[in-house]
Design a protein around this motif. Structure first.
Motif, PDB file in Angstrom:
ATOM      1  N   LYS A  40       0.833  -1.202   0.000  1.00 44.28           N
ATOM      2  CA  LYS A  40       0.000   0.000   0.000  1.00 44.28           C
ATOM      3  C   LYS A  40       0.868   1.252   0.000  1.00 44.28           C
ATOM      4  O   LYS A  40       0.534   2.259  -0.650  1.00 44.28           O
ATOM      5  CB  LYS A  40      -0.943  -0.009   1.200  1.00 44.28           C
ATOM      6  CG  LYS A  40      -2.041   1.044   1.118  1.00 44.28           C
ATOM      7  CD  LYS A  40      -3.036   0.893   2.262  1.00 44.28           C
ATOM      8  CE  LYS A  40      -4.175   1.913   2.112  1.00 44.28           C
ATOM      9  NZ  LYS A  40      -5.162   1.793   3.211  1.00 44.28           N
ATOM     10  N   GLN A  97       2.195   1.856  -3.494  1.00 46.87           N
ATOM     11  CA  GLN A  97       1.149   2.418  -4.345  1.00 46.87           C
ATOM     12  C   GLN A  97       0.988   3.902  -4.081  1.00 46.87           C
ATOM     13  O   GLN A  97       0.805   4.701  -5.008  1.00 46.87           O
ATOM     14  CB  GLN A  97      -0.186   1.705  -4.118  1.00 46.87           C
ATOM     15  CG  GLN A  97      -1.238   2.126  -5.147  1.00 46.87           C
ATOM     16  CD  GLN A  97      -2.661   1.806  -4.747  1.00 46.87           C
ATOM     17  OE1 GLN A  97      -3.112   2.209  -3.679  1.00 46.87           O
ATOM     18  NE2 GLN A  97      -3.374   1.081  -5.609  1.00 46.87           N
ATOM     19  N   ARG A  98       1.040   4.293  -2.812  1.00 45.63           N
ATOM     20  CA  ARG A  98       0.932   5.713  -2.462  1.00 45.63           C
ATOM     21  C   ARG A  98       2.018   6.515  -3.174  1.00 45.63           C
ATOM     22  O   ARG A  98       1.749   7.587  -3.755  1.00 45.63           O
ATOM     23  CB  ARG A  98       1.050   5.897  -0.947  1.00 45.63           C
ATOM     24  CG  ARG A  98       0.880   7.337  -0.468  1.00 45.63           C
ATOM     25  CD  ARG A  98       1.229   7.494   0.989  1.00 45.63           C
ATOM     26  NE  ARG A  98       2.661   7.318   1.205  1.00 45.63           N
ATOM     27  CZ  ARG A  98       3.557   8.300   1.007  1.00 45.63           C
ATOM     28  NH1 ARG A  98       3.167   9.493   0.581  1.00 45.63           N
ATOM     29  NH2 ARG A  98       4.838   8.072   1.227  1.00 45.63           N
ATOM     30  N   ARG A 103      -8.523   2.619  -3.530  1.00 47.94           N
ATOM     31  CA  ARG A 103      -7.510   2.473  -2.476  1.00 47.94           C
ATOM     32  C   ARG A 103      -8.151   2.406  -1.096  1.00 47.94           C
ATOM     33  O   ARG A 103      -7.626   1.756  -0.188  1.00 47.94           O
ATOM     34  CB  ARG A 103      -6.537   3.652  -2.584  1.00 47.94           C
ATOM     35  CG  ARG A 103      -5.394   3.644  -1.591  1.00 47.94           C
ATOM     36  CD  ARG A 103      -4.441   4.806  -1.895  1.00 47.94           C
ATOM     37  NE  ARG A 103      -3.544   5.073  -0.782  1.00 47.94           N
ATOM     38  CZ  ARG A 103      -2.435   4.405  -0.516  1.00 47.94           C
ATOM     39  NH1 ARG A 103      -2.080   3.398  -1.290  1.00 47.94           N
ATOM     40  NH2 ARG A 103      -1.676   4.722   0.517  1.00 47.94           N
ATOM     41  N   TRP A 137      -8.694  -1.149   0.179  1.00 44.10           N
ATOM     42  CA  TRP A 137      -7.493  -1.979   0.084  1.00 44.10           C
ATOM     43  C   TRP A 137      -7.645  -3.305   0.829  1.00 44.10           C
ATOM     44  O   TRP A 137      -7.373  -4.376   0.285  1.00 44.10           O
ATOM     45  CB  TRP A 137      -6.296  -1.214   0.623  1.00 44.10           C
ATOM     46  CG  TRP A 137      -4.998  -1.935   0.476  1.00 44.10           C
ATOM     47  CD1 TRP A 137      -4.458  -2.880   1.308  1.00 44.10           C
ATOM     48  CD2 TRP A 137      -4.058  -1.789  -0.606  1.00 44.10           C
ATOM     49  NE1 TRP A 137      -3.256  -3.328   0.833  1.00 44.10           N
ATOM     50  CE2 TRP A 137      -2.988  -2.676  -0.339  1.00 44.10           C
ATOM     51  CE3 TRP A 137      -4.024  -1.002  -1.759  1.00 44.10           C
ATOM     52  CZ2 TRP A 137      -1.875  -2.786  -1.187  1.00 44.10           C
ATOM     53  CZ3 TRP A 137      -2.917  -1.109  -2.600  1.00 44.10           C
ATOM     54  CH2 TRP A 137      -1.872  -1.991  -2.320  1.00 44.10           C
TER      55      TRP A 137
END
Length: 291
Positions: A188, A191-192, A216, A219
């Protein structure tokens, strides 16, 4: 650089994604990884030529992962040495009106690879047990008997879909299609960073979608449903491979190496030999062309 063993990524028992790393230290720099990838690309290209001539096996590559996990760039890099006629890429978006008039597998049947060719599904029929589980209201668009409202979608509905997918893949395998399924295991946090990069770099702004931020928020749901789908459909005829995706260069090499190793198991592939009569007269034909 550490060697890649496909079995290290193959799902052979129930998985817990939280316990699987999203990055794999390989003790290699970017240039070394790219050099290794190029070598595999070239071997895959030659092998595909032989498969095209042999004309008995097809290969279906299924790519799944969260937004920004690197599926698009992997397709560009891993298959760049292929003869264009030997590989077809399909990116499945939200079903259109015509597709919704058929069952959810219909549009994927239409895109299956011909004998001797590769097809790459960038997002696949698994979206029908992933996105639709996070957003079950989407199922209502399929106009299914007995499904009038979200409350009609029971846990058995999803079990049935997973069973249908298993039968679908078994059918393809028994009829000559090698199926390899890859889940790009992205953290995660990574991805950010990638979404932020798209916003901070004008040349990449076009890649950003507000929808990515909305998804998102779900998630944890996606991770749970990915686990369930992978665990329910990982088998010998259509294996799943969980690939660490925080390092794009490394994930590309891992996928390419797995594809290469799995194709080697198709031991009957050989280029067709020239007709014996033609072969015995090769010199005659050569002389004709030299006149």
């Amino acid at each position: 650089m550490k060697s890649i063993n496909p079995d290290d990524f193959r799902v052979v028992a129930p998985i817990d994604l939280k316990s699987i790393p999203t990055e794999l230290p390989m003790e290699a720099d970017k240039e070394e990884i790219q050099e290794k990838l190029l070598g595999v690309q070239q071997k895959l290209s030659k092998r595909q030529d032989a498969m095209y001539a042999h004309n008995r096996h097809a290969v279906l590559i299924c790519l799944q992962g969260m937004d920004t996990s690197g599926k698009d760039s992997l397709i560009r890099e891993v298959f760049k040495e292929f003869n264009p006629r030997g590989v077809v890429v399909h990116s499945f978006k939200t079903p259109n009106a015509a597709e919704l008039e058929h069952d959810y597998l219909w549009r994927h049947y239409l895109a299956l690879p011909e004998k001797g060719k590769f097809a790459v599904f960038n997002r696949t029929y698994y979206e029908n047990v992933l996105v639709t589980r996070v957003h079950p209201e989407y199922v209502l668009n399929e106009n299914l008997p007995g499904i009038e409202k979200v409350e009609d979608i029971t846990p058995q509905f999803w079990k049935n879909r997973l069973a249908q997918i298993n039968h679908f893949e078994q059918h393809l395998s028994q009829n000559g299609t090698l199926i390899l399924k890859f889940y790009f295991h992205l953290s995660k946090e990574e991805q950010r960073k990638r979404l932020l990069h798209r916003l901070e770099n004008p040349e990449d702004n076009w890649k950003f979608s507000v929808g990515d931020l909305k998804e998102r928020e779900h998630w944890d749901d996606y991770m749970r449903y990915y686990e369930e789908a992978i665990n329910a459909t990982a088998n010998d005829v259509a294996p799943w491979f969980v690939v660490p995706a925080d390092d794009k260069e490394m994930s590309r090499y891992i996928v390419a190496k797995i594809i290469w190793e799995e194709i080697q198991k198709l031991t009957d592939i050989s280029e067709p030999e020239l007709d014996a009569n033609v072969k015995s007269n090769i010199n005659f034909y050569k002389n004709q062309l030299k006149e």
